[in-house]
Design a protein around this motif. Structure first.
Motif: not given
Length: 598
Positions: A565-575, A269-275, A579-581, A223-231
């Motif tokens: 850190k790169e993902q966060k700097a680019s505006g990506k919302q971390l889980e 069951g794995e799911s993650n954002l490709v950096s 954030m704990e890592k 299961n993977k949820s995300f915002f900003k998805a018109d398509d």
């Protein structure tokens, strides 16, 4: 499809062409002559044509009827279907069913919709089932390769059929207004992914299920949820074990292209954002036929191309260049020089780019050849894994229509231009089964050829400023990044040198000095008791196996933190767990410094 032997090897697949002159075929390399066995379809009203996946059947609609032809041997007509206004058609994976779609209409008398999706037996031509499918997008049922199950999206509900029996809905997947789905072609067991768009502040999500276990969210494999998805675009690997999900919005405050995200989901069951290592749009994603790697073309031009493994770790960076698509060859090719099975990879740039073609060996990470196919609107690998077909077709471009056949060495084997005033609408290889070819990356005829295809007559050259006209000098618009291995990072010269490294460098210098002295000294007899090589510590080692292992683990964790850190700097919302890592970075750095000093 019957493969014929030639002095140069197996003859490549035939090519089917559709245009204002109807439908005709030509032989594949090496002769590329008109195919005498195929009786040309002369109707200018041929809107659509298709092949079965094995290439043994071909179908088209000529404005009067739909024709199915045997392309395995004699090219004779198998059956004709009384449907002359077909817009879309496709064969089921094993070629047993021909699905046809025509524009949706309403019966003026009953005010009821007329069925416009028709399923026919591809041998007898008998109608099996007619259904209503209003939208042309995603019009066709999706089958697994063995035709064990088929699936349709009906009013935001997934309907499943078994054994090509479309009279009975075997089961349904209720997933709160699922708008898109993707059925893995492999199996059994069969796997399906459903996408539900977000609403009222709730995120969108994709869930993967194992057919027919659809018992609520707890039954989801991933299961993977995300915002900003018109398509959303979803792509399974061939093995059906992992799914790539490309999300995008139409526009955003940050970019004219909108926001995009690439997500990886696995059936375990794995799911993650490709950096990704460069900002900008994602042009293309493609799975390797091996199902263990995928390639992404992304970033503002010149675009970057990166190869990732199943852990979504970059394993090779092809640098930057004028590309916006990437295609793997359909064969696991055997290279004489390397003696290993690989896939060829073609990186190309079409549309507003100049038709750049780069042929790579992704195993050895080497560029085999580079050339250009200007004004191309379509690209397709030949099923023999050695040739590609590019074409300039209408309505995208209405001038200089034609097609080109290329060898992976970069050689243009043939260019055919359609007569002026005529149009070419489609060019396709006939699918087929070919033995694994021998691919060479050295001693190629004109290997590394950088010449482009012959330019069409009257083609205007690129604009050159007055001061550059009449000279051979070219003006560079971009500085391209060279290919690289992202796992081999250069050392930062500003990073403080640890005491341990100083000791190792001193030992190296001393050993080099002693070696130079012994080289000039007289040669003495070898020692009777040589020191075992294994007793010396490995280069870069602390001498303690457990300590070395801990250091490697710490560095790996710190690399993961850098990516976050790169993902966060680019505006990506971390889980939350990500954030704990990030909070552990300071303690990890301190522990690493202590271990390296000890």
């Amino acid at each position: 499809m019957i493969n014929q032997e030639t002095p140069e090897g197996i003859m490549a697949a035939s090519i089917a062409l559709r245009g204002a002159d109807g439908i005709w075929m030509v032989n594949g390399p090496p002769n590329l002559d008109p195919k005498a066995e195929f009786s040309k379809e002369g109707s200018p009203a041929c809107k659509v044509m298709t092949f079965s996946q094995d290439g043994q059947r071909m179908a088209w609609c000529n404005g009067t009827c739909t024709v199915i032809v045997n392309t395995a041997a004699d090219y004779k007509t198998i059956t004709e279907i009384d449907k002359g206004k077909i817009n879309c058609m496709t064969f089921s994976p094993k070629g047993t069913i021909l699905a046809l779609w025509e524009n949706y209409t309403v019966n003026q008398t009953t005010n009821q919709g007329n069925p416009n999706l028709h399923l026919y037996d591809a041998t007898s031509g008998d109608l099996l089932k007619s259904l209503i499918q209003k939208k042309q997008s995603n019009w066709d049922p999706k089958w697994t390769d063995d035709e064990g199950i088929a699936c349709r999206n009906v009013n935001n509900e997934l309907h499943f059929f078994e054994g090509n029996n479309f009279e009975t809905i075997k089961t349904k997947l209720h997933l709160q207004k699922v708008s898109l789905f993707s059925l893995a072609s492999s199996g059994p067991p069969y796997t399906v992914a459903g996408y539900v768009p977000g609403s009222k502040g709730q995120p969108s999500f994709v869930r993967i299920f194992r057919y027919p276990n659809f018992g609520g969210p707890q039954a989801a494999l991933a299961n993977k949820s995300f915002f900003k998805a018109d398509d959303v675009q979803m792509k399974w690997n061939k093995a059906g074990t992992a799914l790539l999900v490309l999300t995008s919005t139409e526009a955003s405050d940050q970019s004219y292209y909108g926001d995009q995200g690439l997500h990886f989901l696995s059936t375990n069951g794995e799911s993650n954002l490709v950096s990704l290592a460069k900002n900008g749009p994602i042009y293309h994603i493609e799975w390797s036929p091996k199902s263990t790697e995928f390639v992404v073309v992304y970033g503002f031009m010149p675009a970057k191309v990166t190869l990732f493994n199943m852990k979504t770790e970059p394993i090779f960076d092809f640098g930057t260049g004028p590309r916006n698509v990437a295609y793997f060859s359909p064969h696991g090719n055997h290279i004489l020089y390397y003696l290993m099975t690989i896939k060829l990879l073609c990186l190309a740039g079409f549309g507003n780019l100049r038709g750049n073609l780069e042929f790579w060996d992704p195993k050895s990470r080497k560029l085999i050849a580079q050339t250009q196919s200007p004004d191309s609107t379509s690209f397709e690998w030949c099923p023999d894994g050695q040739h590609v077909l590019t074409a300039t077709t209408a309505p995208r471009l209405r001038v200089a229509n034609g097609y080109r056949v290329w060898h992976y060495s970069g050689n243009c084997l043939k260019q055919v231009l359609i007569d002026k005033g005529r149009e070419l609408w489609e060019a396709r290889w006939q699918p087929g089964s070919f033995s694994e070819p021998v691919i060479r990356t050295h001693n190629l005829p004109s290997a590394g050829n950088t010449s482009s295809a012959p330019a069409p007559e009257g083609k205007v050259g690129a604009y050159r400023p007055p001061q550059a006209r009449g000279t051979s000098a070219s003006i560079k618009l971009h500085e391209y990044e060279a290919p690289s291995d992202p796992n081999k990072k250069a050392e930062d010269p500003n990073k403080p040198v640890s005491k341990n490294k100083k000791k190792r460098d001193a030992k190296k210098a001393k050993a080099a000095q002693e070696g130079a002295q012994s080289h000039d000294a007289p040669v003495s007899a070898p020692s009777a008791t040589p020191v075992p090589v294994s007793s010396a510590p490995a280069m870069g080692s602390t001498g303690n196996v457990e300590t070395d292992k801990r250091i490697r683990n710490l560095r790996k964790k710190l690399q993961q933190i850098e990516k976050l850190k790169e993902q966060k700097a680019s505006g990506k919302q971390l889980e939350l767990n990500q954030m704990e890592k990030l909070k552990t970075e300071e303690s990890l750095l301190k522990e690493l410094a202590e271990l390296e000093i000890s």
